[in-house]
Write an enzyme that holds these catalytic residues in place. Structure first.
Site, mmCIF file in Angstrom:
data_model
loop_
_atom_site.group_PDB
_atom_site.id
_atom_site.type_symbol
_atom_site.label_atom_id
_atom_site.label_comp_id
_atom_site.label_asym_id
_atom_site.label_seq_id
_atom_site.Cartn_x
_atom_site.Cartn_y
_atom_site.Cartn_z
ATOM 1 N N CYS A 290 0.799 -1.390 0.084
ATOM 2 C CA CYS A 290 0.185 -0.012 0.086
ATOM 3 C C CYS A 290 0.880 1.145 0.096
ATOM 4 O O CYS A 290 0.832 2.057 -1.104
ATOM 5 C CB CYS A 290 -0.673 0.062 1.340
ATOM 6 S SG CYS A 290 -2.040 -1.379 1.350
ATOM 7 N N ILE A 291 1.409 1.430 1.127
ATOM 8 C CA ILE A 291 2.263 2.891 1.144
ATOM 9 C C ILE A 291 3.291 3.047 0.290
ATOM 10 O O ILE A 291 3.329 4.565 -0.222
ATOM 11 C CB ILE A 291 2.430 3.192 2.692
ATOM 12 C CG1 ILE A 291 1.688 2.561 3.689
ATOM 13 C CG2 ILE A 291 3.019 4.457 3.023
ATOM 14 C CD1 ILE A 291 0.446 3.185 3.923
#
Ligand SMILES: NC(=O)c1ccc[n+]([C@@H]2O[C@H](COP(=O)([O-])OP(=O)(O)OC[C@H]3O[C@@H](n4cnc5c(N)ncnc54)[C@H](O)[C@@H]3O)[C@@H](O)[C@H]2O)c1
Length: 452
Positions: A290-291
């Protein structure tokens, strides 16, 4: 009567809502990965009959045999779900028997660092022929604002055999489409899944109502928003907020080191402020699905609007440089012992991108291992979650797990992932030199430790 309830809904919609509330609805979940397999189990726990769709035959087989391929999901949970009717399949024709279909397939970046929506489009094209009137389709994959309206809706309408359209107005027949971001944080047991509020945006009021009814039966709080784009952007804001703040603290850590200040002591003091400050912690770089990825979905989309997302670019720059910073610190630590990286025996502790999980996607450990190897070190790794590591999109390691013994034989031990199962005091005790990128040895006073 709730604000979401109407007195004049078409019969099919009333029936779908009733089935959601009474748990008679059949839920199809596409992509049995890290985040939605737990969601499938949550629906099962609430007595919904769930069918999991996945194109990976080994996953389908394992689930149907009552097994699990994710460490934190126990086989017993799968077997419990099976009692409530859970099964897995790779056969998309079964979509026709579902009342709702939730899609949560990967959304990576391609080799040019641009959104790769091929998993989403592939899934939508596969389910579209089998959709029937009145079904609900929800996308949960993280993506840029506009994906549901610009990519999913046209593909569903193009591919549907019966020529159905996505319903927009209250009396309109068709397929209901919504977006609801997946906000799961694997490995974080402090908040139960059903306590994470569920943000939902529908393509029209009925889609919002039925999606809210579905999620409202398993989540304590549903947050309806005005459109799928708002819901898509909400998820990106959350992840960009993390990415930027982690970059900020990673940069300040480097400054603090030069100034002889302990960044962790600073953060501990700052977090005592009861308002206006949320602590973020420095580390060896970002990892996970994600990040490091999601912010660039927005950067890409922003270009269409002639806009440059400078915070995202800068944060990306700082965070991707962190493994190189760690490499410099390893070199500095070895230098103190009159050694160089070349020829040194170095053990990297922890492969996973964060503590206590079995996910190594985009993990900084992989980059650090590759960099050390390129510089001529004899590298090994230890991680209780990975007996071996082979080849991935950005690495080619072909290594097996090294047992945690004879640590004194290594010139340096580098803590990259702070798994809780490690006995840090014993590790420090037995090692010649420790490079600690996570503050895992907090409280242990020993000149062998180099915090970075
Ligand atoms: N992992 C996380 O921490 C996390 C958290 C929040 C949101 N998300 C988002 O959730 C989405 C999925 O992430 P994940 O980590 O669960 O991915 P994952 O790789 O663990 O799982 C995805 C699954 O989808 C399957 N799949 C791929 N194409 C398919 C298709 N056409 N039909 C059926 N199945 C298909 C794969 O075989 C795999 O089992 C991504 O958009 C991600 O950004 C992930």
């Amino acid at each position: 009567m709730s604000a979401l309830t109407s007195t004049a809904l078409p019969t099919l919609t009333d029936e779908l809502k009733r089935k959601m509330e009474s748990r008679e609805a059949r839920i199809g979940i596409v992509g049995m990965g890290y985040v939605v397999l737990p969601l499938a189990l949550l629906f099962s726990n609430e007595r919904f009959r769930v069918t999991g769709f996945d194109i990976a035959p080994d996953k389908v087989e394992k689930l149907n045999a009552g097994g699990s391929y994710i460490v934190r999901i126990l086989p017993e949970s799968i077997r419990e779900a099976q009692k409530a009717g859970f099964r897995a399949t790779a056969d998309y024709s079964e979509v026709a028997a579902m009342d709702a279909i939730v899609i949560c397939v990967p959304t990576p970046l391609n080799e040019y660092h641009e959104p790769d929506l091929s998993y989403v489009t592939g899934t939508v094209e596969s389910i579209a022929p089998f959709l029937r009137e009145g079904q609900l389709v929800v996308l949960e994959s993280t993506t840029y604002p506009g994906t549901t309206e610009e990519i999913v809706v046209p593909a569903l309408e193009r591919g549907n055999k019966a020529g159905l359209k996505v319903s927009r107005q209250r009396e309109e027949a068709g397929i209901h489409v919504a977006f609801s971001p997946e906000r799961e944080d694997p490995g974080n047991d402090t908040v139960a899944r059903h306590d994470i509020p569920k943000v939902v945006g529908g393509c029209g009021p009925v889609a919002l109502e039925v999606a809210s009814a579905m999620y409202g039966s398993i989540f304590r709080r549903v947050i309806p928003v005005s459109s799928p784009s708002v819901a898509e952007m909400t998820k990106l804001l959350e992840n960009i907020y993390r990415c930027v703040n982690i970059a900020l603290v990673n940069e300040l850590k480097q400054l603090c080191m030069r100034m002889g200040i302990d960044i962790h002591e600073v953060i501990d003091a700052a977090r005592t402020k009861p308002f206006g400050f949320q602590p973020f912690y420095p580390g060896p770089g970002l990892g996970g699905h994600c990040i490091p990825i999601d912010p660039f979905y927005l950067s890409w989309k922003a270009k269409q609007f002639d806009f440059r997302t400078r915070f995202i670019e800068l944060a990306g720059e700082v965070n991707t440089a962190m493994p190189y910073f760690v490499l410099d610190q390893i070199a500095a630590g070895l230098n103190e012992h009159s050694k160089s990286i070349k020829g040194s025996k170095i053990l990297v502790l922890g492969l996973a991108y964060k503590r206590d999980i079995d996910d190594l996607r985009e993990s900084p450990s992989l980059t650090i291992l590759e960099l050390l190897r390129e510089r001529g070190a004899q590298v090994s790794y230890n991680d209780p979650y990975f007996p071996s590591v082979g080849r991935g999109r950005h690495y080619d390691l072909n290594m097996t797990n090294t047992p945690l013994e004879d640590l004194g034989n290594f010139d340096a031990v580098v803590i990259v992932t702070d798994h809780t199962s490690y006995d840090y005091a014993a590790i420090v005790d037995q090692s010649q030199l420790i490079i600690d990128t996570r503050n895992a040895t907090k409280g242990i006073q020993n000149a062998k430790i180099l915090h970075c």
